[in-house]
Each structure stands twice: as C-alpha cells, then as structure tokens.
Motif scaffolding. Structure first.
Motif, PDB file in Angstrom:
ATOM      1  N   ILE A 131       0.837  -1.199   0.000  1.00 14.24           N
ATOM      2  CA  ILE A 131       0.000   0.000   0.000  1.00 14.24           C
ATOM      3  C   ILE A 131       0.871   1.249   0.000  1.00 14.24           C
ATOM      4  O   ILE A 131       0.639   2.202  -0.747  1.00 14.24           O
ATOM      5  CB  ILE A 131      -0.953   0.003   1.211  1.00 14.24           C
ATOM      6  N   VAL A 132       1.912   1.247   0.848  1.00 17.26           N
ATOM      7  CA  VAL A 132       2.803   2.402   0.912  1.00 17.26           C
ATOM      8  C   VAL A 132       3.563   2.582  -0.387  1.00 17.26           C
ATOM      9  O   VAL A 132       3.763   3.711  -0.858  1.00 17.26           O
ATOM     10  CB  VAL A 132       3.791   2.252   2.097  1.00 17.26           C
ATOM     11  N   LEU A 133       4.012   1.488  -0.991  1.00 17.57           N
ATOM     12  CA  LEU A 133       4.725   1.582  -2.261  1.00 17.57           C
ATOM     13  C   LEU A 133       3.870   2.265  -3.322  1.00 17.57           C
ATOM     14  O   LEU A 133       4.352   3.131  -4.059  1.00 17.57           O
ATOM     15  CB  LEU A 133       5.132   0.187  -2.733  1.00 17.57           C
ATOM     16  N   SER A 134       2.609   1.886  -3.406  1.00 15.21           N
ATOM     17  CA  SER A 134       1.729   2.500  -4.400  1.00 15.21           C
ATOM     18  C   SER A 134       1.536   3.976  -4.101  1.00 15.21           C
ATOM     19  O   SER A 134       1.528   4.819  -5.010  1.00 15.21           O
ATOM     20  CB  SER A 134       0.380   1.778  -4.428  1.00 15.21           C
ATOM     21  N   ASN A 135       1.411   4.297  -2.822  1.00 15.18           N
ATOM     22  CA  ASN A 135       1.223   5.691  -2.409  1.00 15.18           C
ATOM     23  C   ASN A 135       2.445   6.529  -2.739  1.00 15.18           C
ATOM     24  O   ASN A 135       2.347   7.632  -3.284  1.00 15.18           O
ATOM     25  CB  ASN A 135       0.928   5.713  -0.906  1.00 15.18           C
ATOM     26  N   LEU A 136       3.621   6.019  -2.410  1.00 15.20           N
ATOM     27  CA  LEU A 136       4.860   6.768  -2.633  1.00 15.20           C
ATOM     28  C   LEU A 136       5.143   6.976  -4.110  1.00 15.20           C
ATOM     29  O   LEU A 136       5.638   8.037  -4.522  1.00 15.20           O
ATOM     30  CB  LEU A 136       6.032   6.044  -1.964  1.00 15.20           C
ATOM     31  N   ALA A 137       4.870   5.960  -4.912  1.00 14.35           N
ATOM     32  CA  ALA A 137       5.088   6.099  -6.346  1.00 14.35           C
ATOM     33  C   ALA A 137       4.225   7.222  -6.909  1.00 14.35           C
ATOM     34  O   ALA A 137       4.679   8.030  -7.727  1.00 14.35           O
ATOM     35  CB  ALA A 137       4.781   4.779  -7.051  1.00 14.35           C
ATOM     36  N   ALA A 138       2.974   7.285  -6.462  1.00 12.14           N
ATOM     37  CA  ALA A 138       2.070   8.337  -6.930  1.00 12.14           C
ATOM     38  C   ALA A 138       2.541   9.719  -6.472  1.00 12.14           C
ATOM     39  O   ALA A 138       2.470  10.693  -7.225  1.00 12.14           O
ATOM     40  CB  ALA A 138       0.656   8.066  -6.426  1.00 12.14           C
ATOM     41  N   LEU A 198     -14.506   2.453   0.569  1.00 11.33           N
ATOM     42  CA  LEU A 198     -13.448   1.696  -0.097  1.00 11.33           C
ATOM     43  C   LEU A 198     -12.285   1.433   0.854  1.00 11.33           C
ATOM     44  O   LEU A 198     -11.614   0.406   0.759  1.00 11.33           O
ATOM     45  CB  LEU A 198     -12.959   2.466  -1.332  1.00 11.33           C
ATOM     46  N   VAL A 199     -12.051   2.347   1.799  1.00 14.15           N
ATOM     47  CA  VAL A 199     -10.960   2.182   2.762  1.00 14.15           C
ATOM     48  C   VAL A 199     -11.131   0.895   3.569  1.00 14.15           C
ATOM     49  O   VAL A 199     -10.151   0.208   3.874  1.00 14.15           O
ATOM     50  CB  VAL A 199     -10.881   3.398   3.706  1.00 14.15           C
ATOM     51  N   PHE A 200     -12.364   0.556   3.916  1.00 13.68           N
ATOM     52  CA  PHE A 200     -12.617  -0.671   4.672  1.00 13.68           C
ATOM     53  C   PHE A 200     -12.156  -1.888   3.889  1.00 13.68           C
ATOM     54  O   PHE A 200     -11.547  -2.813   4.438  1.00 13.68           O
ATOM     55  CB  PHE A 200     -14.104  -0.784   4.998  1.00 13.68           C
ATOM     56  N   PHE A 201     -12.448  -1.889   2.585  1.00  7.09           N
ATOM     57  CA  PHE A 201     -12.069  -3.029   1.754  1.00  7.09           C
ATOM     58  C   PHE A 201     -10.556  -3.087   1.539  1.00  7.09           C
ATOM     59  O   PHE A 201      -9.976  -4.174   1.486  1.00  7.09           O
ATOM     60  CB  PHE A 201     -12.794  -2.963   0.406  1.00  7.09           C
ATOM     61  N   ILE A 202      -9.922  -1.910   1.411  1.00  6.71           N
ATOM     62  CA  ILE A 202      -8.472  -1.893   1.237  1.00  6.71           C
ATOM     63  C   ILE A 202      -7.774  -2.341   2.517  1.00  6.71           C
ATOM     64  O   ILE A 202      -6.807  -3.105   2.484  1.00  6.71           O
ATOM     65  CB  ILE A 202      -7.977  -0.479   0.853  1.00  6.71           C
ATOM     66  N   GLY A 203      -8.297  -1.884   3.667  1.00  7.98           N
ATOM     67  CA  GLY A 203      -7.667  -2.189   4.939  1.00  7.98           C
ATOM     68  C   GLY A 203      -8.117  -3.505   5.532  1.00  7.98           C
ATOM     69  O   GLY A 203      -7.459  -4.545   5.374  1.00  7.98           O
ATOM     70  N   PHE A 204      -9.257  -3.511   6.194  1.00  5.63           N
ATOM     71  CA  PHE A 204      -9.730  -4.710   6.867  1.00  5.63           C
ATOM     72  C   PHE A 204     -10.110  -5.797   5.869  1.00  5.63           C
ATOM     73  O   PHE A 204      -9.905  -6.993   6.123  1.00  5.63           O
ATOM     74  CB  PHE A 204     -10.930  -4.362   7.750  1.00  5.63           C
ATOM     75  N   GLY A 205     -10.649  -5.395   4.728  1.00  5.93           N
ATOM     76  CA  GLY A 205     -11.034  -6.380   3.717  1.00  5.93           C
ATOM     77  C   GLY A 205      -9.850  -7.184   3.220  1.00  5.93           C
ATOM     78  O   GLY A 205      -9.946  -8.403   2.998  1.00  5.93           O
ATOM     79  N   VAL A 206      -8.696  -6.526   3.058  1.00  2.00           N
ATOM     80  CA  VAL A 206      -7.496  -7.227   2.603  1.00  2.00           C
ATOM     81  C   VAL A 206      -7.002  -8.196   3.684  1.00  2.00           C
ATOM     82  O   VAL A 206      -6.474  -9.265   3.374  1.00  2.00           O
ATOM     83  CB  VAL A 206      -6.399  -6.218   2.218  1.00  2.00           C
ATOM     84  N   THR A 232      -5.652   5.174   0.222  1.00  2.00           N
ATOM     85  CA  THR A 232      -4.571   4.268   0.612  1.00  2.00           C
ATOM     86  C   THR A 232      -3.918   4.708   1.919  1.00  2.00           C
ATOM     87  O   THR A 232      -3.529   3.870   2.739  1.00  2.00           O
ATOM     88  CB  THR A 232      -3.506   4.165  -0.493  1.00  2.00           C
ATOM     89  N   ILE A 233      -3.794   6.020   2.131  1.00  2.00           N
ATOM     90  CA  ILE A 233      -3.231   6.503   3.398  1.00  2.00           C
ATOM     91  C   ILE A 233      -4.144   6.119   4.556  1.00  2.00           C
ATOM     92  O   ILE A 233      -3.695   5.684   5.623  1.00  2.00           O
ATOM     93  CB  ILE A 233      -3.022   8.027   3.358  1.00  2.00           C
ATOM     94  N   ALA A 234      -5.459   6.270   4.359  1.00  2.00           N
ATOM     95  CA  ALA A 234      -6.416   5.923   5.406  1.00  2.00           C
ATOM     96  C   ALA A 234      -6.365   4.426   5.722  1.00  2.00           C
ATOM     97  O   ALA A 234      -6.422   4.022   6.885  1.00  2.00           O
ATOM     98  CB  ALA A 234      -7.827   6.325   4.981  1.00  2.00           C
ATOM     99  N   ALA A 235      -6.243   3.594   4.681  1.00  2.00           N
ATOM    100  CA  ALA A 235      -6.183   2.142   4.879  1.00  2.00           C
ATOM    101  C   ALA A 235      -4.877   1.717   5.529  1.00  2.00           C
ATOM    102  O   ALA A 235      -4.823   0.711   6.244  1.00  2.00           O
ATOM    103  CB  ALA A 235      -6.351   1.431   3.535  1.00  2.00           C
TER     104      ALA A 235
END
Length: 496
Positions: free
Chosen positions: A102-109, A455-463, A380-383
């Motif tokens: 998640i952090v990698l995707s965030n940092l690249a952006a 969507l944050v729920f699915f990215i975070g807890f959902g994953v 992604t930051i929230a997740a």
C-alpha cells in the motif's frame, strides 16, 4: 535463525538508520501532514508530534528486545509466530507485506506528482503540473517509477545504501536549510506571522482535547511508519543482535527531532491562521511546502524544496521494497509462502523473486485503486493505518508474551520487555478498532464506496480477511508451517 543467503555484515548502525529514515520519508510526510494537524490543534502541533511519537517509541523497544534474541529478516512475522503460533504469525506477516505494498503505491504516486510539479517550476509552464491529474498519464508514469525502484532494489543492499546516502542526505540538508532560513526571516522581521517561541507548544498535557490527542496518535501511524525497516535487515547487519535495534531507535529519535524543528520553524514564520500563508489555510493543507517554498527560500532556491520532496518520496519508494521483499523471503523460507519466495540472487544476494513480485503486485494494486477511486492517495493513506496498527500491535504484544517467563527478572525486563511494549500495543490496538469503524463510512476518506461501505474498509480490513482465506488455502496445500515443523514457537531459546 535459518540462513537465507542474504549478504551478511553489510549494514551498520548509521546506514541502517538512514535506510529507516528514507522509508519514513520526512520531507513528503511533513508537507502532507502539517496542514491537517494544524487544522485540528493549531499551535499545539509540536505537542501532537510528541504524543504521536510515544506509541512508536514504545513499540520500537519491543522490536529491539525481540531482535536481540532472534535477529531474522522476517521480523514481525517470525517473532509473532514464535510467540502466538503459526496462524497469528502468518496473519501478522500478511499485514506487514500488504502495508508495504500500500505504501509503495502511495509513494510512487507522490513521486509522480512532485516530478511533474518540479518540471513545471523549472520550465515555468504551470500546465505541466496538471499532467499528474490525467489518470492515464498518472498510472503509466507511476508504473515507470515502480519499475525503476524495483530494479534498484534488485541490485543488492549495498546499491540501496549508496542511493540512500545521496537521496536522504540531500533531503535532510534542504529541510535543515529551510528551517534555518525560516528562523532567519523571523529574526529579521521578514516573516508574515513572526511568532515568538513558546515552550507550551511542546506540552501535550494542556490545551488538548481527547479528540486532538487521537488525531496525533492516528497521524503518527503515517508520520513515523517505516522505522522498522532497520529490523528487517538484521541478517544483513554487522552485529545482528545489536545493530538493528540501535538503528531503529536512532531512526525514530532523528525523525522526531526533524519534525519538531520544522514544525516550530513554519509556525513561527507563517503562523496558524486560515488566510494567506497561514498553516491553517485549507488551500495549502495538502501541500504546505508548495506554499512556503518561495517565501522562505526565495524564488531561486524554492524549487530545491520541491526536488527535496521528490527525493524523499523516491528514496522511500526504493527502501520500502526492503521490508516487503524480506518478509516474503522469510515466509517462503519457513514455507508459509511458496518456496519460490525464498530464492535469493546468487550475484546480488537479495530476494529477487520477492522483490519483483512486490513491484508487480504494487503496480496492479495502484492501477485498480486508481480506477475505483478519484482520490487513490487519500484512500490508501487511510487504509494504511489499519494495516500498520495490526502488525505493529501484534509485535508489541508478542514481545510481552514471549518473554513472559522472565518479565520480572530485572528492572530492564520490567521496563523494556513488559511496560513499554504493553503500553504501545494497547494504544495501537485502540487505534486499530477505531480505524475499522471509521473506514466503513465513505465520508471519512475520498467518498469512494462499494455497496455503500467505504473503499478504505475493503483496502484495509477487507485485505486482512482476504489474507485469512489465502492462509487457509495455503495450509491445505502445504501444512508443514502450520504444524510447527519449519518454525518452532513458544520455545524459551527462540531458536528454530
């Protein structure tokens, strides 16, 4: 500790701390978080940084104590398995890997955003900065940045160190120069606010409501994350039982000092008002340094600050591959993941397959999230807070449980193996529970939702739930790890 073929004796205390600082990315973190924190607590920003630092500092001791007994590149995965067994260990390792992705995707952006912003400033063409808002261009450029970072991370730990000395050094020098110039302008009467220094800014026990304290702790999940990179390099350190722990503590203390210095400098220079250059101005909240670069450094040096933020995000992008790949390497070595992940390049002595896999999965993840959400970075930051609280918290409790038979054998054990990890774990557990509840409301992030649930729920807890399903599937195919045959747990000597 099972030998995994990594390059031993390469990382010292200083180089480990630099790799940790790089992963934290203080330049990017500050420009993204200062405005948000000021909006909540005003002049208490330094106190909030201190309050947010506390659970990270306490948890760092859990990492140090566990590493001193069992240095292993699997870090949280290995230690939580030893303390609580294979199921909790697998889920902890999964949380660590997914958080890194998640952090990698965030940092690249972020790197892409500042890349176009810097070019726009140099070329004096503001329209170039808008290219990062074009979804197709943004995704393609992000994938290019990820490919470059993957290639560098695949070239060996010494290559990573050399790159980081340059990027981190440049970033920290520019941030220091920025702070010094802000103080100079305040002293010379050439600052919009020109506030006088006040020690009360650092006191988290007065003038802060409970909600503000929660903001501080939650912000620390993002602001201090990455220091544990030092601990995943244990098998590559010069003294595996001491260097990683020392590097981790040096990293978090250095980051705190940097945050406090910059926070005081920008408050004294710009104040916390909601107009013009005030830090409370909502128009500047998402990128404080963009507004302050020229007023503080001048038009000729202002672009250097943009370049420093770009260097910050690029440096962190590259080093974040280290913990992700090494966690997958350890899980492969202990057969918690397919054995392919345990492959180490005979030339560069790095987990090549795991590194490439991390790059590919990150690219796919960012592309999917970008197509689902108009504000992928925010989501992604929230997740991220959910994922990090999960595996940091488990590691803190693992320290207490694993050393339970010796917790009261000495004052050292009472403080560093019991009290500090327990308090850190309890705070992280509370933030985890609160974050799960908030993530279900789309309004607490970008507004993106699936079936009315954020969507944050699915990215975070959902994953995390998806990981539990994968764990059960893998157990049916390869049960050795789950029977305790490849990584023994609950053993006093902490050995395989």
């Amino acid at each position: 500790m099972v030998s995994k073929g990594l390059a031993a004796g390469k990382v010292g205390t200083l180089s480990g701390a630099i790799l940790g600082i790089s992963c934290v990315a203080p330049g990017y973190t500050l420009t993204a978080s200062i405005g948000l924190i000021v909006a909540a607590v005003g002049l208490k920003m330094p106190a909030i940084f201190i309050a947010g630092f506390i659970p990270m500092f306490l948890t760092a001791y859990a990492y140090r104590e566990l590493n001193s007994r069992a240095p292993d590149c699997g870090a949280s995965f290995t230690w939580s398995t030893k303390a609580f067994g294979p199921y909790v260990g697998w889920m902890c390792g999964w949380g660590m890997v997914v958080a890194s992705i998640i952090v990698l995707s965030n940092l690249a952006a972020i790197a892409v955003e500042f890349f176009y912003l810097f070019i726009a400033r140099i070329a004096n063409q503001p329209s170039i900065a808008e290219l990062s808002d074009n979804k197709a261009i943004n995704i393609v450029t992000t994938l290019v940045f990820l490919a470059i970072a993957t290639a560098i991370a695949s070239r060996g730990i010494t290559t990573s160190e050399r790159v980081q000395y340059v990027l981190v050094g440049f970033q920290m020098v520019v941030l220091l120069a920025f702070a010094v110039m802000a103080f100079v302008r305040v002293g010379g009467g050439d600052a919009p606010a020109g506030l006088s220094f006040d020690l009360d800014w650092f006191n988290p026990f007065s003038g802060l409501a409970l909600s503000a304290f929660v903001v501080g702790v939650t912000g620390s999940i993002f602001a201090f994350w990455g220091w544990d990179t030092c601990l995943t390099l244990g098998e590559e350190s010069k003294d595996p039982t001491k260097v990683p722990g020392r590097a981790g503590l040096l990293c978090v203390l250095s980051i705190l000092a940097t945050y406090l210095l910059i926070a005081v400098a920008v408050m004294m220079f710009a104040g916390v008002g909601e107009t013009d250059l005030g830090l409370g101005n909502p128009d500047n909240a998402e990128n404080v340094f963009a507004a302050l670069a020229d007023p503080v450094l001048g038009t000729w040096a202002g672009p250097l600050l943009f370049l420093a933020i770009l260097a910050s995000s690029v440096a962190s992008l590259q080093t974040t591959f280290l913990p992700a790949a090494r966690a997958m390497l350890a899980m492969g070595a202990y057969r918690a993941f397919p054995s392919r992940f345990a492959e180490v390049s005979p030339r560069y002595l790095v987990p090549s397959f795991a590194t490439i896999t991390a790059g590919v999965v990150t690219g796919v993840f960012y592309t999917v999230v970008s197509l689902l959400s108009e504000s992928a970075l925010l989501d992604t930051i929230a997740a991220l807070g959910i994922m990090i609280c999960w595996y940091y918290g488990i590691t803190a409790f693992a320290c207490v449980w694993y050393f339970r038979r010796e917790l009261f054998a000495s004052v050292h054990n009472v403080v560093f193996k019991f009290l500090f990890p327990l308090l850190g774990g309890l705070v992280l557990a509370a933030v985890f529970v609160i974050s799960i509840g908030e993530s279900m409301n789309p309004e607490n992030a970008s507004g993106a939702a699936i079936g009315g649930i954020g969507l944050v729920f699915f990215i975070g807890f959902g994953v995390l739930l998806f990981g539990a399903v994968l764990m059960l599937i893998w157990r049916s195919r390869s049960p050795e790890f789950f029977r305790g045959e490849t990584l023994r747990y609950d053993t006093p000597s902490l050995v395989e």
